[in-house]
Design a protein around this motif. Structure first.
Motif, mmCIF file in Angstrom:
data_model
loop_
_atom_site.group_PDB
_atom_site.id
_atom_site.type_symbol
_atom_site.label_atom_id
_atom_site.label_comp_id
_atom_site.label_asym_id
_atom_site.label_seq_id
_atom_site.Cartn_x
_atom_site.Cartn_y
_atom_site.Cartn_z
ATOM 1 N N ALA A 119 17.145 4.577 51.035
ATOM 2 C CA ALA A 119 15.909 3.823 51.025
ATOM 3 C C ALA A 119 15.889 2.471 51.528
ATOM 4 O O ALA A 119 15.255 1.602 51.188
ATOM 5 C CB ALA A 119 15.449 3.718 49.526
ATOM 6 N N MET A 120 16.343 2.393 52.810
ATOM 7 C CA MET A 120 16.392 1.211 53.508
ATOM 8 C C MET A 120 14.983 1.255 54.586
ATOM 9 O O MET A 120 14.339 2.188 54.883
ATOM 10 C CB MET A 120 17.448 1.347 54.657
ATOM 11 C CG MET A 120 18.837 1.076 53.924
ATOM 12 S SD MET A 120 20.320 1.592 54.764
ATOM 13 C CE MET A 120 20.485 0.182 55.733
ATOM 14 N N LYS A 121 14.597 -0.213 54.817
ATOM 15 C CA LYS A 121 13.251 -0.270 55.232
ATOM 16 C C LYS A 121 13.498 -0.488 56.893
ATOM 17 O O LYS A 121 14.247 -1.226 57.419
ATOM 18 C CB LYS A 121 12.482 -1.546 54.973
ATOM 19 C CG LYS A 121 12.219 -1.464 53.196
ATOM 20 C CD LYS A 121 11.317 -2.555 52.710
ATOM 21 C CE LYS A 121 10.917 -2.253 51.214
ATOM 22 N NZ LYS A 121 10.037 -3.392 50.921
ATOM 23 N N LYS A 122 12.552 0.105 57.834
ATOM 24 C CA LYS A 122 12.393 -0.061 59.061
ATOM 25 C C LYS A 122 12.380 -1.367 59.524
ATOM 26 O O LYS A 122 13.043 -1.878 60.440
ATOM 27 C CB LYS A 122 11.200 1.040 59.585
ATOM 28 C CG LYS A 122 11.328 2.427 59.472
ATOM 29 C CD LYS A 122 9.951 3.141 59.762
ATOM 30 C CE LYS A 122 9.982 4.589 59.176
ATOM 31 N NZ LYS A 122 8.814 5.225 59.801
ATOM 32 N N THR A 123 11.436 -2.101 58.815
ATOM 33 C CA THR A 123 10.994 -3.409 59.236
ATOM 34 C C THR A 123 12.236 -4.317 59.109
ATOM 35 O O THR A 123 12.608 -5.201 59.980
ATOM 36 C CB THR A 123 10.107 -3.823 58.398
ATOM 37 O OG1 THR A 123 10.135 -3.777 57.180
ATOM 38 C CG2 THR A 123 8.540 -3.236 58.967
ATOM 39 N N THR A 126 15.637 -2.274 61.748
ATOM 40 C CA THR A 126 15.397 -1.915 63.042
ATOM 41 C C THR A 126 14.361 -3.260 63.963
ATOM 42 O O THR A 126 14.490 -3.363 64.916
ATOM 43 C CB THR A 126 14.509 -0.822 63.161
ATOM 44 O OG1 THR A 126 13.069 -0.886 62.834
ATOM 45 C CG2 THR A 126 15.204 0.548 62.645
ATOM 46 N N GLY A 127 13.813 -3.808 63.105
ATOM 47 C CA GLY A 127 12.902 -4.969 63.580
ATOM 48 C C GLY A 127 11.497 -4.281 63.980
ATOM 49 O O GLY A 127 10.971 -5.210 64.737
ATOM 50 N N ILE A 128 11.296 -3.243 63.641
ATOM 51 C CA ILE A 128 9.926 -2.572 64.140
ATOM 52 C C ILE A 128 8.762 -3.400 63.381
ATOM 53 O O ILE A 128 8.737 -3.863 62.455
ATOM 54 C CB ILE A 128 9.890 -1.127 63.885
ATOM 55 C CG1 ILE A 128 8.833 -0.398 64.601
ATOM 56 C CG2 ILE A 128 9.732 -1.031 62.192
ATOM 57 C CD1 ILE A 128 8.703 0.936 64.187
ATOM 58 N N ASP A 129 7.677 -3.514 64.176
ATOM 59 C CA ASP A 129 6.306 -4.082 63.840
ATOM 60 C C ASP A 129 5.850 -3.167 62.746
ATOM 61 O O ASP A 129 6.020 -1.996 62.611
ATOM 62 C CB ASP A 129 5.361 -4.185 65.065
ATOM 63 C CG ASP A 129 4.403 -5.089 64.626
ATOM 64 O OD1 ASP A 129 3.430 -4.651 63.902
ATOM 65 O OD2 ASP A 129 3.989 -6.190 65.261
ATOM 66 N N LYS A 134 2.684 2.279 59.332
ATOM 67 C CA LYS A 134 1.340 2.620 58.390
ATOM 68 C C LYS A 134 1.206 4.201 58.443
ATOM 69 O O LYS A 134 0.700 4.541 57.247
ATOM 70 C CB LYS A 134 -0.004 1.787 59.060
ATOM 71 C CG LYS A 134 0.104 0.369 58.725
ATOM 72 C CD LYS A 134 -1.008 -0.226 59.473
ATOM 73 C CE LYS A 134 -1.114 -1.621 59.058
ATOM 74 N NZ LYS A 134 -2.298 -2.494 60.041
ATOM 75 N N VAL A 135 1.592 4.842 59.301
ATOM 76 C CA VAL A 135 1.367 6.173 59.429
ATOM 77 C C VAL A 135 2.448 6.910 58.618
ATOM 78 O O VAL A 135 2.031 7.889 57.656
ATOM 79 C CB VAL A 135 1.328 6.772 60.858
ATOM 80 C CG1 VAL A 135 1.104 8.404 60.833
ATOM 81 C CG2 VAL A 135 0.118 6.171 61.595
ATOM 82 N N ILE A 139 9.995 3.220 54.926
ATOM 83 C CA ILE A 139 11.410 3.594 54.529
ATOM 84 C C ILE A 139 12.044 4.473 55.791
ATOM 85 O O ILE A 139 11.177 5.465 56.448
ATOM 86 C CB ILE A 139 11.499 4.626 53.515
ATOM 87 C CG1 ILE A 139 10.846 3.780 52.227
ATOM 88 C CG2 ILE A 139 12.924 5.164 53.203
ATOM 89 C CD1 ILE A 139 11.846 2.710 51.737
ATOM 90 N N MET A 140 12.881 3.934 56.301
ATOM 91 C CA MET A 140 13.731 4.483 57.680
ATOM 92 C C MET A 140 14.474 5.785 57.276
ATOM 93 O O MET A 140 14.887 5.989 56.564
ATOM 94 C CB MET A 140 14.384 3.641 58.305
ATOM 95 C CG MET A 140 15.656 3.203 57.684
ATOM 96 S SD MET A 140 16.746 1.980 58.453
ATOM 97 C CE MET A 140 17.615 2.850 59.714
#
Length: 209
Positions: A119-123, A126-129, A134-135, A139-140
């Motif tokens: 349950a790690m976050k993309k933002t 990875t530093g993704i905007d 939103k789509v 959760i990465m």
């Protein structure tokens, strides 16, 4: 820039038929004895030779008879594998559940790891905007953690079920065990990416433009 010709440009395929001449650009034609010796030596490392032989035997014994599911089971049995890992996309969890049940019914121990594990976050990672989450959510997909968990379980063989392009590459990179793929994800074509190639003369002509 000089035009480069490779195997996809060849319409002779003499490497397989041995019934014609190799084209001038064919790498098989230019192989030195030294090059072949290096490759043959690699086949003698670990269990590479056994894996190659068993794969060829399965192809010969069950050509156009076995599904890929059955071939994976046969491959694992002939290599005396006992524990199979499944690295699955969470969107294909139902398919993975069925596959796991089939494996268990055939005597295998099964350990699965879904792509959202951890349950790690993309933002964060990875530093993704944030707009890019939103789509599909924040959760990465976490193929490196999937690989580490299956490594910790000491699986004999790992099977990829529908990991995203790139995420599958990272899983292959970090898996200690051999990896094969059961399902290649294609969200548009019901997980049949070859469908786009078959339709380049009609519906998917744009792919060649």
């Amino acid at each position: 820039m000089k035009e480069l010709f490779t195997c996809c440009d060849c319409h002779v395929l003499n490497c397989n038929s041995q019934a014609a001449d190799y084209p001038e650009f064919c790498p098989t034609k230019d192989l030195r004895d030294y090059d072949i010796e290096i490759v043959e030596k690699l086949y003698k490392e670990d269990n590479n030779k056994e894996i190659s032989r068993i794969s060829a035997e399965i192809e010969a014994d069950f050509y156009c008879k076995y599904t890929r599911v059955e071939e994976i089971i046969e491959f694992a049995n002939r290599l005396n594998f006992k524990k199979i890992g499944i690295a699955t996309c969470i969107g294909l969890i139902e398919e993975s559940r069925i596959f796991a049940e089939i494996l268990k019914n055939n005597g295998f121990e099964v350990y699965s790891a879904a792509c959202k594990i951890g349950a790690m976050k993309k933002t964060t990672v990875t530093g993704i905007d944030e707009d890019k989450t939103k789509v599909t959510g924040n959760i990465m997909c976490n193929p490196i953690l999937q690989a580490q968990i299956l490594n910790n379980e000491e699986t004999d063989l790992n099977v990829v079920v529908g990991l995203c392009v790139g995420h599958d590459s990272l899983f292959y990179k970090y898996s200690n065990a051999l990896v094969t793929t059961l399902i290649t994800k294609d969200r548009v074509l019901a997980h049949n990416p070859a469908g786009a190639l078959y339709q380049t003369g009609t519906y998917y002509r744009r792919l060649l433009e």
